[in-house]
Design a protein around this motif. Structure first.
Motif, PDB file in Angstrom:
ATOM      1  N   SER A  28       0.862  -1.184   0.000  1.00 43.93           N
ATOM      2  CA  SER A  28       0.000   0.000   0.000  1.00 43.93           C
ATOM      3  C   SER A  28       0.898   1.233   0.000  1.00 43.93           C
ATOM      4  O   SER A  28       2.131   1.118  -0.046  1.00 43.93           O
ATOM      5  CB  SER A  28      -0.895   0.002   1.244  1.00 43.93           C
ATOM      6  OG  SER A  28      -0.133   0.353   2.399  1.00 43.93           O
ATOM      7  N   ALA A  29       0.293   2.395   0.078  1.00 51.76           N
ATOM      8  CA  ALA A  29       1.071   3.633   0.147  1.00 51.76           C
ATOM      9  C   ALA A  29       1.522   3.937   1.577  1.00 51.76           C
ATOM     10  O   ALA A  29       2.226   4.919   1.801  1.00 51.76           O
ATOM     11  CB  ALA A  29       0.247   4.799  -0.401  1.00 51.76           C
ATOM     12  N   LEU A  30       1.121   3.103   2.531  1.00 53.23           N
ATOM     13  CA  LEU A  30       1.538   3.286   3.919  1.00 53.23           C
ATOM     14  C   LEU A  30       2.791   2.457   4.197  1.00 53.23           C
ATOM     15  O   LEU A  30       2.849   1.279   3.818  1.00 53.23           O
ATOM     16  CB  LEU A  30       0.418   2.859   4.875  1.00 53.23           C
ATOM     17  CG  LEU A  30      -0.844   3.716   4.875  1.00 53.23           C
ATOM     18  CD1 LEU A  30      -1.856   3.138   5.860  1.00 53.23           C
ATOM     19  CD2 LEU A  30      -0.518   5.155   5.232  1.00 53.23           C
ATOM     20  N   ARG A  35      -1.318  -3.983   0.867  1.00 50.27           N
ATOM     21  CA  ARG A  35      -2.731  -3.690   0.644  1.00 50.27           C
ATOM     22  C   ARG A  35      -3.612  -4.636   1.444  1.00 50.27           C
ATOM     23  O   ARG A  35      -4.706  -4.265   1.892  1.00 50.27           O
ATOM     24  CB  ARG A  35      -3.067  -3.782  -0.845  1.00 50.27           C
ATOM     25  CG  ARG A  35      -2.492  -2.632  -1.663  1.00 50.27           C
ATOM     26  CD  ARG A  35      -2.809  -2.791  -3.136  1.00 50.27           C
ATOM     27  NE  ARG A  35      -2.182  -1.717  -3.917  1.00 50.27           N
ATOM     28  CZ  ARG A  35      -2.058  -1.739  -5.221  1.00 50.27           C
ATOM     29  NH1 ARG A  35      -2.513  -2.780  -5.919  1.00 50.27           N
ATOM     30  NH2 ARG A  35      -1.468  -0.739  -5.851  1.00 50.27           N
ATOM     31  N   LEU A  38      -3.974  -3.252   4.866  1.00 47.68           N
ATOM     32  CA  LEU A  38      -4.893  -2.124   4.855  1.00 47.68           C
ATOM     33  C   LEU A  38      -6.340  -2.612   4.760  1.00 47.68           C
ATOM     34  O   LEU A  38      -7.227  -2.103   5.463  1.00 47.68           O
ATOM     35  CB  LEU A  38      -4.564  -1.203   3.683  1.00 47.68           C
ATOM     36  CG  LEU A  38      -5.144   0.212   3.719  1.00 47.68           C
ATOM     37  CD1 LEU A  38      -4.773   0.921   5.009  1.00 47.68           C
ATOM     38  CD2 LEU A  38      -4.632   0.999   2.516  1.00 47.68           C
ATOM     39  N   VAL A 136      -9.908   8.086   3.553  1.00 47.02           N
ATOM     40  CA  VAL A 136      -8.456   8.284   3.575  1.00 47.02           C
ATOM     41  C   VAL A 136      -7.735   7.005   3.161  1.00 47.02           C
ATOM     42  O   VAL A 136      -6.780   7.042   2.372  1.00 47.02           O
ATOM     43  CB  VAL A 136      -7.986   8.761   4.960  1.00 47.02           C
ATOM     44  CG1 VAL A 136      -6.456   8.805   5.017  1.00 47.02           C
ATOM     45  CG2 VAL A 136      -8.559  10.143   5.272  1.00 47.02           C
ATOM     46  N   HIS A 137      -8.185   5.869   3.660  1.00 47.11           N
ATOM     47  CA  HIS A 137      -7.486   4.626   3.334  1.00 47.11           C
ATOM     48  C   HIS A 137      -7.740   4.153   1.907  1.00 47.11           C
ATOM     49  O   HIS A 137      -6.959   3.345   1.376  1.00 47.11           O
ATOM     50  CB  HIS A 137      -7.834   3.530   4.348  1.00 47.11           C
ATOM     51  CG  HIS A 137      -7.224   3.758   5.696  1.00 47.11           C
ATOM     52  ND1 HIS A 137      -5.956   4.277   5.850  1.00 47.11           N
ATOM     53  CD2 HIS A 137      -7.693   3.524   6.958  1.00 47.11           C
ATOM     54  CE1 HIS A 137      -5.676   4.360   7.147  1.00 47.11           C
ATOM     55  NE2 HIS A 137      -6.702   3.915   7.834  1.00 47.11           N
ATOM     56  N   ASP A 140      -4.879   5.514   0.442  1.00 46.55           N
ATOM     57  CA  ASP A 140      -3.697   4.788   0.910  1.00 46.55           C
ATOM     58  C   ASP A 140      -3.482   3.450   0.197  1.00 46.55           C
ATOM     59  O   ASP A 140      -2.382   2.883   0.283  1.00 46.55           O
ATOM     60  CB  ASP A 140      -3.797   4.532   2.423  1.00 46.55           C
ATOM     61  CG  ASP A 140      -3.652   5.796   3.242  1.00 46.55           C
ATOM     62  OD1 ASP A 140      -3.032   6.761   2.755  1.00 46.55           O
ATOM     63  OD2 ASP A 140      -4.169   5.823   4.380  1.00 46.55           O
ATOM     64  N   GLY A 142      -2.993   3.045  -2.740  1.00 42.96           N
ATOM     65  CA  GLY A 142      -1.931   3.265  -3.705  1.00 42.96           C
ATOM     66  C   GLY A 142      -2.268   2.805  -5.107  1.00 42.96           C
ATOM     67  O   GLY A 142      -1.396   2.347  -5.847  1.00 42.96           O
ATOM     68  N   ALA A 181      -4.010  16.443   2.680  1.00 45.62           N
ATOM     69  CA  ALA A 181      -2.992  15.393   2.601  1.00 45.62           C
ATOM     70  C   ALA A 181      -1.807  15.721   3.502  1.00 45.62           C
ATOM     71  O   ALA A 181      -1.279  14.849   4.202  1.00 45.62           O
ATOM     72  CB  ALA A 181      -2.538  15.220   1.159  1.00 45.62           C
ATOM     73  N   ARG A 186       0.280  12.600   4.508  1.00 45.99           N
ATOM     74  CA  ARG A 186       0.357  11.889   3.238  1.00 45.99           C
ATOM     75  C   ARG A 186       1.094  12.740   2.208  1.00 45.99           C
ATOM     76  O   ARG A 186       1.302  13.938   2.422  1.00 45.99           O
ATOM     77  CB  ARG A 186      -1.053  11.592   2.737  1.00 45.99           C
ATOM     78  CG  ARG A 186      -1.627  10.243   3.144  1.00 45.99           C
ATOM     79  CD  ARG A 186      -1.664  10.013   4.611  1.00 45.99           C
ATOM     80  NE  ARG A 186      -2.386   8.768   4.958  1.00 45.99           N
ATOM     81  CZ  ARG A 186      -2.737   8.467   6.187  1.00 45.99           C
ATOM     82  NH1 ARG A 186      -2.462   9.268   7.206  1.00 45.99           N
ATOM     83  NH2 ARG A 186      -3.366   7.329   6.439  1.00 45.99           N
ATOM     84  N   PRO A 198       2.646  11.000  10.264  1.00 45.65           N
ATOM     85  CA  PRO A 198       1.371  10.401   9.874  1.00 45.65           C
ATOM     86  C   PRO A 198       0.272  10.633  10.906  1.00 45.65           C
ATOM     87  O   PRO A 198       0.538  10.764  12.099  1.00 45.65           O
ATOM     88  CB  PRO A 198       1.701   8.914   9.749  1.00 45.65           C
ATOM     89  CG  PRO A 198       2.886   8.714  10.647  1.00 45.65           C
ATOM     90  CD  PRO A 198       3.663   9.981  10.576  1.00 45.65           C
TER      91      PRO A 198
END
Length: 200
Positions: A28-30, A35, A38, A136-137, A140, A142, A181, A186, A198
């Motif tokens: 994911s982007a976190l 993913r 997430l 938001v997620h 995230d 991505g 963001a 983010r 974060p």
């Protein structure tokens, strides 16, 4: 925010997340989360908020999570499920939460519950807590979504909340999606701003 806004954002964000969670392979982007992590987190969050709805409806104290360690263990275990199992969990938990919220009476919506962070809030906060997670997620994950894909009114509410919780007197200049963001920790296009770390 106007009554009903958060419920609408829950529906919007849930559909957005499910649409973009069709491919759960890869990161994911976190940082440090795939993913699948997430997806497990978002599914478990629906179940956890369902506990608060139960609390509001019955008066029986039912915390979101048994403990932070248990929450983390459940997310890790959930990330090991197959994509089909995770997708089913995401859909079923979201549907159950929506159904449970729809059954609350006006009086039950005013019942006090306690969030995972220890805040005592009226049950009317539950839809907003869920809207934040799914909207938001979804970004995230991505998969190409950005904060400018989220409703402007949602972003305004998000900015107001994070600004208050971070204790910021002023906001940086820039487009609303980038400010949101930035405040959420983010990726953004703002320049000359300190790293806030974060949030959520």
């Amino acid at each position: 925010m106007a009554p009903g806004d958060a419920r609408n954002w829950v529906s919007f964000g849930t559909e957005l997340f499910l649409t973009h969670a069709k491919d759960l392979s890869g990161p994911s982007a976190l940082p440090r989360w795939s993913r699948k992590h997430l997806a497990a987190h978002v599914a478990a969050n629906a179940d956890a908020l369902g506990n608060l709805v139960h609390w509001a409806r019955t008066g029986e104290r039912t915390p979101m999570y048994a403990s932070s360690d248990q929450r983390n263990a459940d997310i890790e275990a959930g990330s090991q499920r197959s994509e089909a199992q995770l997708t089913s969990w995401l859909r079923d938990s979201a549907r159950s939460l929506e159904s449970a919220m729809a059954e609350l009476t006006p009086e039950q919506w005013q019942a006090e519950v306690v969030t995972a962070q220890g805040r005592t809030v009226p049950a009317t906060e539950i839809p907003w807590l869920r809207a934040r997670e799914v909207c938001v997620h979804a970004v995230d994950l991505g998969t190409g979504l950005a904060f400018d894909d989220l409703p402007e009114a949602f972003l305004s509410a998000l900015v107001a909340e994070i600004q208050a919780k971070r204790g910021l007197d002023a906001l940086p200049d820039g487009p609303l999606p980038d400010v949101a963001a930035y405040l959420a920790g983010r990726p953004h296009s703002l320049t000359g701003v300190p790293d806030l770390g974060p949030w959520l």
